[in-house]
Write an enzyme that holds these catalytic residues in place. Structure first.
Site, PDB file in Angstrom:
ATOM      1  N   ARG A 102      -1.405  -5.765  -1.375  1.00  0.00           N
ATOM      2  CA  ARG A 102      -2.358  -5.115  -0.476  1.00  0.00           C
ATOM      3  C   ARG A 102      -1.698  -4.980   0.895  1.00  0.00           C
ATOM      4  NH1 ARG A 102      -7.178  -8.529   0.813  1.00  0.00           N
ATOM      5  NH2 ARG A 102      -6.157  -8.661   2.841  1.00  0.00           N
ATOM      6  N   HIS A 149      -8.507  -6.195   3.708  1.00  0.00           N
ATOM      7  CA  HIS A 149      -9.426  -6.026   2.574  1.00  0.00           C
ATOM      8  C   HIS A 149     -10.376  -4.871   2.848  1.00  0.00           C
ATOM      9  CE1 HIS A 149     -12.518  -6.714  -0.384  1.00  0.00           C
ATOM     10  NE2 HIS A 149     -13.404  -6.970   0.553  1.00  0.00           N
ATOM     11  N   TYR A 175      -4.530 -14.829   7.409  1.00  0.00           N
ATOM     12  CA  TYR A 175      -4.143 -15.509   6.159  1.00  0.00           C
ATOM     13  C   TYR A 175      -2.942 -14.892   5.435  1.00  0.00           C
ATOM     14  CZ  TYR A 175      -7.085 -11.759   4.283  1.00  0.00           C
ATOM     15  OH  TYR A 175      -7.625 -10.548   4.002  1.00  0.00           O
TER      16      TYR A 175
END
Lengths: 340, 347
Positions: free
Chosen positions: B246, B250, B259
């Site tokens: 990714r 998100h 993170y």
């Protein structure tokens, strides 16, 4: 024998026989109808509601599924989109907790979220209700949870004839229907069932007993599913005491027959609502709110509520104290009839 | 991240070589999907659209999928990140996705005959739907298959297992595509599973499973085409894991710098699917920098039109009562009437 008399022919059936008879008839009428679920094919269902369907319609239309409630409800969504008419069975309504996200989040919303691209002619059959010494999680009355989910119709027959007429309507309805069958009534409830085409429309309550003119009754009882039978027995107990009771079977909670509720409350003024589910947040509460909206000034006494208790559905040695019986219902009617 | 070798259990892959035209179409779709996604992302930043999930890192998977399927026969059930990359199924897929991002009720209505479902937010619930749809197509002897997307995180949901298991029992013509982009919001795959990859889970269902490099559109195409050929031949379902990374957040509501390790992201950017495909087609003499410019400009113009049309589409507030049922129940009709009365008859 004339066609007219054929059409009027009836046979005494149990509710279970009526359901089986109707599934046969609907599958014969429409080859898009598929019956599937746990143990419904070779075994004919654990109550034999689907007996004989496999032989009559074959393994492509009558299908034993893996033991997985979410995928039973979830595949119904896809089958409906493919143009089929799914009639899945959840073996006991208490097991539908494991399908709740599919029923509430997906089945109920498919039409809405696609703005009507897909019809959702799904009828989910599930037995429920207590009094037959089942293990845990077989007896829960969950109709109120589902009635709080927009998009579902909630149908609860209380007689064999209605089981036929409402199930046939459900299967032909373009919206998802939760068709809840009282397992205590499966073999106990027996009445005359029309053998020909018999459709009972949703949203039309049935007067089980009462005077020709509701104004001649002293108390009206609203109930559904097996509590209709319990209420009828309570009313018979009270006949000797001179209390005239009208028993109304709501048949469908969604859609709700508000007109009949209003008419009865206006004419009689004294009301008892009976449900098997726990007291708090049950559908009885919704009915009382509806009476408040529709006919508050016609009330001559507080509306009484008879229900299970706010405890989990109990084990066998406790359940007869939990489920409303004719004695508890009669006591509530007596109090309501005598209230100043 | 190391890309695992394919672990397919089935026979030799025999896919006809891709035409130059198809290869160019795939890169065009990849570049376009990133533009569309970026533009929808920006609409959120401008306060014109709701929360949405950017495509970055999944472009090769989408291009491989949409070119390997037959839009006239096959269905796609997306999760929510895929609607910018399915234009081959119909121009209304993107137009409706823009409406969806704008919060317009018609965003969920992808009209006939486009065989794509709207986004799914309740994760993995779409897998049983796909299996049911494939089951119904098989029951009706219809050609084609169903492809359903889910993410690495969604494989932890029960619906994934129930649906793949039943698909195997039914021999349903369905392709389950796990987009393994390394992250379920902030949760890495090591917190989702002890399995060494997601295709391995196919063993439990008794169906073929394969892991492919999801940054390589050609590899994805071949895996999907192979799965499709078996699905439509009656050989049943396939689980296809597409491994990528990714490259963005998100969603518009996420801050991945909290993170995602910077070095890991930097390494993944080296394998940006658009970079991979562009250099491959340039190597083959099928693409130039000018083609990229032209494609980006066309995608921008396409998006200008979609947004303009979407924002011009009025919403009547009383539509909130529509399509709950085929016909309003009396109670809903009553609520609707009161709603209108409260507003003086104007919604």
């Amino acid at each position: 024998m004339s066609l007219a008399s054929d059409a009027a022919a009836t046979r005494t059936m149990t509710m279970l026989e009526a359901i089986n008879h109707t599934l046969h008839a609907e599958m014969a009428r429409d080859d898009r109808v598929m019956v599937f679920g746990e143990d419904v094919a070779a075994n004919g269902g654990v109550f034999r509601a689907t007996e004989g369907l496999l032989d009559a319609f074959g393994e492509d239309r009558v299908v034993d599924t893996p033991l997985a409630e979410a995928v039973i409800a979830g595949t119904a969504v896809g089958l409906a989109a493919a143009g089929m008419v799914p009639v899945p069975e959840i073996q006991f309504l208490g097991f539908s907790y494991q399908a709740f996200h599919q029923i509430a989040g997906q089945v109920a919303r498919l039409r809405y979220r696609t703005r009507g691209r897909f019809d959702v002619p799904i009828t989910i059959r599930a037995p429920f209700g207590g009094g037959v010494r089942t293990p845990e999680l077989h007896s829960e009355s969950l109709e109120a949870q589902y009635a709080n989910i927009p998009g579902l119709k909630i149908v609860l027959p209380a007689s064999a004839a209605d089981a036929k007429g409402l199930l046939a309507t459900a299967i032909r309805d373009p919206d998802p229907v939760l068709f809840l069958e009282p397992l205590r009534g499966y073999r106990m409830l027996r009445d005359e069932v029309p053998l020909g085409e018999h459709l009972v429309p949703f949203g039309e309550a049935r007067t089980v007993m009462g005077a020709d003119d509701p104004a001649d009754d002293d108390v009206v009882v609203f109930a559904w599913s097996f509590m209709v039978e319990m209420s009828r027995r309570a009313a018979e107990l009270l006949a000797d005491e001179g209390i005239r009771v009208r028993v109304v079977d709501l048949r469908t909670l969604v859609p709700l027959d508000v007109d009949t509720i209003r008419t009865c409350v206006e004419a009689i003024g004294r009301v008892v609502v009976v449900q098997e589910a726990p007291e708090t947040n049950g559908f009885a509460s919704e009915l009382i709110a509806t009476i408040n909206d529709e006919a508050f000034y016609s009330l001559e006494a507080p509306v009484a509520r008879v229900s299970g208790y706010d405890a989990p559905y109990p084990v066998g040695q406790l359940e007869d104290s939990y489920v409303p019986d004719a004695g508890r219902i009669a006591a509530a009617i007596r109090r309501t009839a005598g209230a100043a | 991240m190391a890309v695992p070798a394919a672990v397919g259990q089935h026979g030799v892959v025999t896919i006809p070589s891709l035409s130059d035209e198809t290869l160019r179409s795939m890169l065009t779709a990849m570049l376009s999907s990133r533009v569309y996604s970026q533009r929808v992302f920006n609409l959120q930043r401008q306060g014109r659209a709701g929360t949405n999930a950017p495509v970055d890192g999944s472009e090769a998977i989408l291009a491989g999928v949409e070119h390997a399927l037959d839009p006239s026969e096959d269905w796609v059930l997306p999760q929510y990140r895929e609607l910018v990359g399915l234009e081959r199924f119909g121009t209304d897929v993107l137009d409706r996705y823009v409406l969806y991002a704008l919060g317009h009720p018609e965003g969920g209505h992808i009209p006939e005959p486009t065989r794509v479902w709207p986004p799914q937010i309740s994760l993995a619930t779409q897998v049983p739907h796909a299996v049911g749809l494939a089951w119904g197509m098989k029951a009706r002897s219809e050609p084609g298959c169903v492809l359903v997307f889910l993410g690495d995180g969604s494989t932890s949901e029960g619906d994934f297992y129930e649906a793949c298991n039943f698909a195997g029992v039914l021999d349903a013509p369905v392709i389950v595509v796990v987009v393994n982009n390394g992250w379920a919001i902030s949760t890495p795959i090591a917190r989702q599973t002890r399995a060494k990859n997601f295709a391995e889970k196919s063993h439990a269902f008794g169906i073929p499973g394969v892991t492919v490099d999801g940054t390589d559109a050609i590899a994805v195409y071949e895996a999907i085409a192979d799965a499709r050929s078996r699905a439509v031949a009656g050989a049943g379902p396939t689980l296809v894991e597409c491994v990528t990374y990714r490259l963005g957040p998100h969603t518009t509501a996420d801050d991945p710098t909290r993170y995602v390790p910077g070095d890991e992201l930097a390494a993944a950017r080296e394998r940006d699917p658009i970079v991979v495909m562009t250099s491959e087609l340039e190597r083959r003499g099928l693409w130039t920098a000018a083609d990229t410019e032209t494609t980006l400009a066309a995608a921008d113009a396409r998006m200008d039109a979609a947004v303009r049309a979407g924002e011009a589409m009025a919403v009547d507030q009383v539509e909130l009562f529509d399509h709950v049922y085929a016909e309003h129940t009396p109670r809903l009709a009553d609520q609707r009437a009161r709603f209108l009365a409260d507003r003086g008859g104007v919604s």
